[in-house]
Write an enzyme that holds these catalytic residues in place. Structure first.
Site, mmCIF file in Angstrom:
data_model
loop_
_atom_site.group_PDB
_atom_site.id
_atom_site.type_symbol
_atom_site.label_atom_id
_atom_site.label_comp_id
_atom_site.label_asym_id
_atom_site.label_seq_id
_atom_site.Cartn_x
_atom_site.Cartn_y
_atom_site.Cartn_z
ATOM 1 N N ASP A 1 9.176 5.755 -14.147
ATOM 2 C CA ASP A 1 9.073 7.187 -13.870
ATOM 3 C C ASP A 1 10.013 7.931 -14.817
ATOM 4 O OD1 ASP A 1 11.629 6.772 -12.871
ATOM 5 O OD2 ASP A 1 11.320 8.088 -11.136
ATOM 6 N N LYS B 1 1.573 3.767 -13.579
ATOM 7 C CA LYS B 1 2.792 3.880 -12.768
ATOM 8 C C LYS B 1 2.462 3.750 -11.280
ATOM 9 C CE LYS B 1 4.932 7.468 -11.115
ATOM 10 N NZ LYS B 1 5.635 8.742 -10.881
#
Length: 215
Positions: free
Chosen positions: A139, A121
């Site tokens: 997320d 991420k």
């Protein structure tokens, strides 16, 4: 599940609702942005933005941060949460960036993920926001929306969410879609009982999902 073109439509509806949105982390350099993203794990961007002005005023460059006293760094970032691990990781990352990479943040996913505290991420966020690469970061907001709006199965992991969104959107749309979905998730709850849902987009995605399942 929604069909690919329905997912694209739903993301465009979110973009119409939210308007122009972009990164919400404050930083001056690629290195500082990288550090901010590492700090933002399981924390809000608002909480990160409260500590980074002090952190970067004192330790603006990789060389400064790699030589920092860990207890001082912990004290500065304490309010962000998980500060013991994060302090250790950002100091180690600063060391790698300075000593092994000549103060240059990598421009590849593999290169960023090799840094302490930086996962997929983090890499996708930095590549998209800093270097303009066509990557898509997942997320908690992006994941929750993708599951609630039936883009993916409710048990899908972040990589599965990422691959689904990347497979349906034009690569040039990924940056905007990521930031739009984050803001959309901040504005609307994805946890309401469907019977009590008032969000028109969620209601329509439920209807589309049911119609697709009936076919």
């Amino acid at each position: 599940m929604l069909k690919d073109e329905q997912i694209v439509w739903a993301i465009h509806q979110m973009e119409d609702d939210m308007g122009p949105v972009g990164p919400s982390l404050d930083s001056r350099t690629p290195f500082q942005y990288l550090i901010s993203v590492i700090l933002s794990a399981q924390a809000t961007d608002v909480s990160v933005n409260k500590v980074t002005p002090v952190l970067f005023a004192k330790y603006p460059e990789p060389k400064d941060l790699m030589n920092a006293d860990i207890q001082d760094v912990e004290q500065i970032i304490k309010s962000v949460g998980l500060f013991h691990n994060k302090a250790k990781n950002i100091i180690k990352t600063a060391c790698v960036v300075h000593e092994e990479l000549n103060d240059v943040v990598p421009e590849t996913r593999k290169g960023i993920m090799a840094l302490p505290g930086a996962g997929r991420k983090t890499a996708n966020v930095v590549l998209s926001d800093v270097f303009g690469k066509n990557t898509f970061a997942v997320d908690t907001h992006v994941s929750a929306i993708s599951k609630r709006l039936h883009f993916v199965d409710s048990k899908a992991n972040p990589l599965q969410v990422e691959k689904k969104i990347v497979s349906v959107l034009d690569p040039k749309e990924l940056h905007q879609a990521h930031h739009t979905m984050i803001e959309y998730g901040r504005k609307y709850s994805m946890k309401l009982d469907p019977a009590k849902e008032t969000n028109a987009l969620i209601i329509e995605c439920d209807r589309l999902n049911a119609a697709n399942d009936d076919k």
